[in-house]
Design a protein around this motif. Structure first.
Motif, mmCIF file in Angstrom:
data_model
loop_
_atom_site.group_PDB
_atom_site.id
_atom_site.type_symbol
_atom_site.label_atom_id
_atom_site.label_comp_id
_atom_site.label_asym_id
_atom_site.label_seq_id
_atom_site.Cartn_x
_atom_site.Cartn_y
_atom_site.Cartn_z
ATOM 1 N N VAL A 410 8.832 -7.193 -1.009
ATOM 2 C CA VAL A 410 9.351 -7.500 0.138
ATOM 3 C C VAL A 410 9.762 -6.068 0.711
ATOM 4 O O VAL A 410 9.319 -6.192 2.116
ATOM 5 C CB VAL A 410 10.675 -8.265 0.022
ATOM 6 N N ARG A 411 10.009 -5.253 0.216
ATOM 7 C CA ARG A 411 10.460 -3.703 0.892
ATOM 8 C C ARG A 411 9.105 -3.264 1.249
ATOM 9 O O ARG A 411 8.985 -2.914 2.349
ATOM 10 C CB ARG A 411 11.350 -3.171 0.123
ATOM 11 N N GLN A 412 8.168 -3.428 0.496
ATOM 12 C CA GLN A 412 6.716 -2.766 0.925
ATOM 13 C C GLN A 412 6.229 -3.459 2.231
ATOM 14 O O GLN A 412 5.750 -2.656 3.051
ATOM 15 C CB GLN A 412 5.756 -2.842 -0.272
ATOM 16 N N ALA A 413 6.276 -4.635 2.235
ATOM 17 C CA ALA A 413 6.039 -5.600 3.466
ATOM 18 C C ALA A 413 6.672 -5.084 4.395
ATOM 19 O O ALA A 413 6.069 -5.189 5.706
ATOM 20 C CB ALA A 413 5.773 -6.892 3.205
ATOM 21 N N ALA A 414 8.064 -4.817 4.237
ATOM 22 C CA ALA A 414 8.772 -4.399 5.645
ATOM 23 C C ALA A 414 8.483 -2.996 6.034
ATOM 24 O O ALA A 414 8.405 -2.843 7.305
ATOM 25 C CB ALA A 414 10.216 -4.722 5.410
ATOM 26 N N ALA A 415 8.167 -2.408 4.972
ATOM 27 C CA ALA A 415 7.912 -0.966 5.378
ATOM 28 C C ALA A 415 6.476 -0.785 6.066
ATOM 29 O O ALA A 415 6.344 0.177 7.021
ATOM 30 C CB ALA A 415 7.828 -0.009 4.083
ATOM 31 N N LEU A 416 5.830 -1.686 5.965
ATOM 32 C CA LEU A 416 4.667 -1.768 6.792
ATOM 33 C C LEU A 416 4.461 -2.110 8.088
ATOM 34 O O LEU A 416 3.477 -1.997 8.975
ATOM 35 C CB LEU A 416 3.336 -2.317 5.959
ATOM 36 N N ASP A 417 5.478 -2.784 8.262
ATOM 37 C CA ASP A 417 5.765 -3.602 9.637
ATOM 38 C C ASP A 417 6.092 -2.550 10.639
ATOM 39 O O ASP A 417 7.152 -2.012 10.614
ATOM 40 C CB ASP A 417 6.759 -4.670 9.699
ATOM 41 N N GLU A 418 5.303 -2.451 11.915
ATOM 42 C CA GLU A 418 5.413 -1.721 13.004
ATOM 43 C C GLU A 418 6.817 -2.063 13.810
ATOM 44 O O GLU A 418 7.264 -1.311 14.767
ATOM 45 C CB GLU A 418 4.285 -1.389 13.690
ATOM 46 N N ARG A 419 7.238 -3.171 13.630
ATOM 47 C CA ARG A 419 8.798 -3.685 14.229
ATOM 48 C C ARG A 419 9.770 -2.946 13.593
ATOM 49 O O ARG A 419 10.997 -3.119 14.098
ATOM 50 C CB ARG A 419 8.861 -5.322 14.268
ATOM 51 N N LEU A 420 9.687 -2.437 12.425
ATOM 52 C CA LEU A 420 10.782 -1.676 11.738
ATOM 53 C C LEU A 420 11.237 -0.565 12.528
ATOM 54 O O LEU A 420 10.390 0.344 12.896
ATOM 55 C CB LEU A 420 10.248 -1.379 10.436
ATOM 56 N N PRO A 421 12.574 -0.621 12.633
ATOM 57 C CA PRO A 421 12.931 0.588 13.450
ATOM 58 C C PRO A 421 12.851 2.002 12.783
ATOM 59 O O PRO A 421 12.608 1.947 11.523
ATOM 60 C CB PRO A 421 14.684 0.219 13.396
ATOM 61 N N VAL A 422 12.473 2.872 13.637
ATOM 62 C CA VAL A 422 11.935 4.151 12.996
ATOM 63 C C VAL A 422 12.958 4.939 12.072
ATOM 64 O O VAL A 422 12.408 5.265 11.111
ATOM 65 C CB VAL A 422 11.574 4.933 14.228
ATOM 66 N N ALA A 423 14.255 4.714 12.398
ATOM 67 C CA ALA A 423 15.317 5.351 11.836
ATOM 68 C C ALA A 423 15.408 4.841 10.193
ATOM 69 O O ALA A 423 15.512 5.554 9.231
ATOM 70 C CB ALA A 423 16.547 5.281 11.998
ATOM 71 N N SER A 436 5.435 5.002 -0.392
ATOM 72 C CA SER A 436 3.929 5.203 0.081
ATOM 73 C C SER A 436 3.502 4.076 1.161
ATOM 74 O O SER A 436 2.892 4.493 2.098
ATOM 75 C CB SER A 436 3.152 4.959 -1.052
ATOM 76 N N ALA A 437 3.973 3.025 1.059
ATOM 77 C CA ALA A 437 3.961 2.207 2.034
ATOM 78 C C ALA A 437 4.445 2.492 3.365
ATOM 79 O O ALA A 437 3.681 2.381 4.604
ATOM 80 C CB ALA A 437 4.590 0.653 1.570
ATOM 81 N N ALA A 438 5.612 3.028 3.566
ATOM 82 C CA ALA A 438 6.334 3.544 4.462
ATOM 83 C C ALA A 438 5.682 4.601 5.161
ATOM 84 O O ALA A 438 5.484 4.691 6.508
ATOM 85 C CB ALA A 438 7.760 3.978 4.379
ATOM 86 N N ALA A 439 4.879 5.625 4.428
ATOM 87 C CA ALA A 439 4.133 6.535 5.062
ATOM 88 C C ALA A 439 2.737 6.171 5.682
ATOM 89 O O ALA A 439 2.316 6.749 6.397
ATOM 90 C CB ALA A 439 3.664 7.714 3.909
ATOM 91 N N CYS A 440 2.484 5.001 5.325
ATOM 92 C CA CYS A 440 1.345 4.344 5.932
ATOM 93 C C CYS A 440 1.586 3.844 7.436
ATOM 94 O O CYS A 440 0.599 3.374 8.373
ATOM 95 C CB CYS A 440 0.854 2.944 5.207
ATOM 96 N N ASN A 441 2.659 3.459 7.866
ATOM 97 C CA ASN A 441 3.393 2.757 8.946
ATOM 98 C C ASN A 441 2.776 3.643 10.052
ATOM 99 O O ASN A 441 3.412 4.835 10.082
ATOM 100 C CB ASN A 441 4.820 2.667 9.008
ATOM 101 N N GLY A 442 2.091 3.093 11.077
ATOM 102 C CA GLY A 442 1.757 4.008 12.342
ATOM 103 C C GLY A 442 2.835 4.536 13.329
ATOM 104 O O GLY A 442 2.525 5.237 14.180
ATOM 105 N N ARG A 443 4.165 3.793 13.173
ATOM 106 C CA ARG A 443 5.201 4.126 13.911
ATOM 107 C C ARG A 443 5.876 5.330 13.528
ATOM 108 O O ARG A 443 6.778 5.935 14.107
ATOM 109 C CB ARG A 443 6.110 3.271 14.129
ATOM 110 N N LEU A 444 5.543 5.795 12.076
ATOM 111 C CA LEU A 444 6.178 7.048 11.628
ATOM 112 C C LEU A 444 5.828 8.127 12.514
ATOM 113 O O LEU A 444 4.693 8.632 12.806
ATOM 114 C CB LEU A 444 5.722 7.494 10.176
#
Length: 476
Positions: A410-423, A436-444
């Motif tokens: 579940v955390r991985q799916a959330a980490a990939l979601d671009e609605r996740l606040p940047v902080a 690794s999933a968080a590093a994939c997020n285009g909002r990083l």
């Protein structure tokens, strides 16, 4: 150098700039190189670096990537001659065909000095029909055989006739295999040629059988299940096998066309929930015939219903009927293959199915999204909670809450979601299970990408020196 658990995810980040990707490429890590090759878009500097990479395995990954632009894959032909083999094979995505290379690339491959390159090219699944059709008259018999197998329906009658009379026996065989379903004489010729060959089973199942050949094959006693599956196998001969000791033969008899439901039920056949069965040819040949498909969908015979489930012409009322079928394979095949499969069927299979294929259902266009946040955000099962993130109506607050879920998936799916606040996204980089999933997020943010590489000890790029005006040189 120490590597950080999140670094590889940057290779798949769509917003990663060239300098970040080049630092990753320089690590000489196979998994990172593969992720770079799979990217849907690639900065020019990175593409050039992979095209001219000193290690062949990196260039091969690029040639095999379905995500790499065809023009980019074609440019590998300008490099070392050995790269042509990888380009010839090309990408082989699951249940899909990669975009074809430019025509000029196929021209180079088909005229390559190495036989292996030429032959791999004509066997590659990605080669388009307009490239293969002219090969029916090529001097190389392997090319003519490929044209027979792959573009027979695109050839003119004169070309087909020439291939059926070709001087090369393997070409003649390849051509006969294309017409055996409608030609008793060609089928008989193939049966004689394949008397001691495994391909006799294909002829027995798909060829047009005359009475004499059918009786001879029956007397031979081998490949009986395939023989009985042939709709042109005489019905009276098939009926005599209804009590055969081999359950595969009895099953084949029970699934023949033309039988009533009572006649099928009178045969001792069985299909287990885990039994793998190919689609019945006679059903697939009628894949746009609503009457045939309706009868199959309403049959008590599991094999008929499974076969109907994969047919695009299945009437809408039968789609609804099979969506509630008692057989799991019927429902799964319908969900996987039919464009009108009910979204709730896909959802139910994903949540309750145990087969590994159900995990891929979320990638299908008809998998539901609307309303999933309200239905599943607080579900007891982590697989269900993760579905809440597919809902376009899920709020950033909900996404952040799910990013703290006890289940890593579940955390991985959330980490990939671009609605996740940047902080919160930056915080997740330090989560060993989802970094690794968080590093994939285009909002990083890009500065966070570079900082991650620095923390991981990934070397920076050599300073790029630009020539000074007037032809001078930069000073050290």
């Amino acid at each position: 150098m120490t590597m950080h658990h999140a670094v590889d995810g940057l290779a798949s980040n769509p917003a990663a700039p060239a300098d970040v990707l080049l630092r990753l490429l320089a690590l000489d890590d196979d998994w990172i190189a593969r992720r770079l090759a799979w990217r849907r878009s690639m900065p020019d500097r990175v593409a050039e670096a992979m095209l001219h990479h000193p290690h062949r395995r990196v260039r091969t990954l690029l040639a095999e990537s379905a995500g790499a632009a065809p023009e980019l894959r074609a440019r590998l032909l300008d490099g070392p001659a050995s790269d042509a083999l990888a380009v010839a094979v090309g990408p082989e995505p699951y249940r899909a065909v990669a975009p074809p290379l430019p025509d000029r690339a196929y021209e180079r491959l088909l005229n390559h000095e190495r036989d292996a390159v030429r032959h791999l090219t004509v066997e590659s699944a990605g080669v388009p029909a307009h490239v293969l059709v002219p090969l029916a008259g090529h001097e190389d018999p392997l090319f003519r055989r490929a044209a027979c197998r792959r573009v027979w329906s695109e050839l003119t009658d004169d070309v087909r006739a020439a291939l059926l009379a070709d001087a090369d026996p393997e070409v003649r065989t390849a051509a006969r295999l294309q017409v055996m379903h409608e030609d008793e004489e060609r089928t008989a010729e193939l049966a004689e040629a394949f008397a001691d060959d495994w391909r006799l089973g294909d002829v027995a199942e798909r060829g047009r059988l005359g009475r004499a050949l059918a009786e001879r094959l029956l007397a031979g006693g081998t490949r009986l299940a395939q023989l009985v599956r042939n709709p042109t196998f005489p019905s009276d001969l098939a009926a005599g096998l209804a009590s055969h000791e081999d359950p595969a033969v009895r099953l084949a008899v029970s699934a023949r066309p033309g039988l009533s439901e009572e006649e099928r039920a009178a045969i001792d056949w069985e299909v287990g929930p885990e039994d793998r069965l190919d689609t019945l040819w006679w059903v697939w040949d009628a894949r746009e015939d609503a009457d045939v498909l309706r009868a199959c969908a309403r049959s008590a015979h599991t094999w008929l219903r499974r076969s109907a489930a994969v047919c695009p012409g299945l009437p809408e009322d039968c789609v609804e009927l099979l969506a509630g079928d008692e057989d799991f394979a019927v429902r799964l095949l319908l969900a996987e293959r039919h464009p009108m499969a009910p979204p709730e069927l896909l959802l139910d299979l994903y949540l309750n199915g145990s087969h590994r294929a159900v995990g891929m259902l979320t990638s299908l266009p008809r998998f539901p999204a609307a309303g999933l946040a309200a239905r599943f955000a607080d579900a007891p099962e982590p697989e269900a909670r993760a579905l809440a993130l597919r809902d376009l109506g899920a709020t950033p607050a909900l996404v952040e809450r799910l990013s703290r879920d006890p289940a890593a998936g579940v955390r991985q799916a959330a980490a990939l979601d671009e609605r996740l606040p940047v902080a919160r996204l930056v915080e997740l980089l330090e989560d060993p299970e989802v970094g690794s999933a968080a590093a994939c997020n285009g909002r990083l943010p890009v500065e966070e990408m570079r900082a991650l590489l620095d923390r991981a000890g990934v070397p920076g790029l050599p300073e790029r020196r630009e020539p000074l005006p007037g032809g001078g040189r930069n000073r050290a």
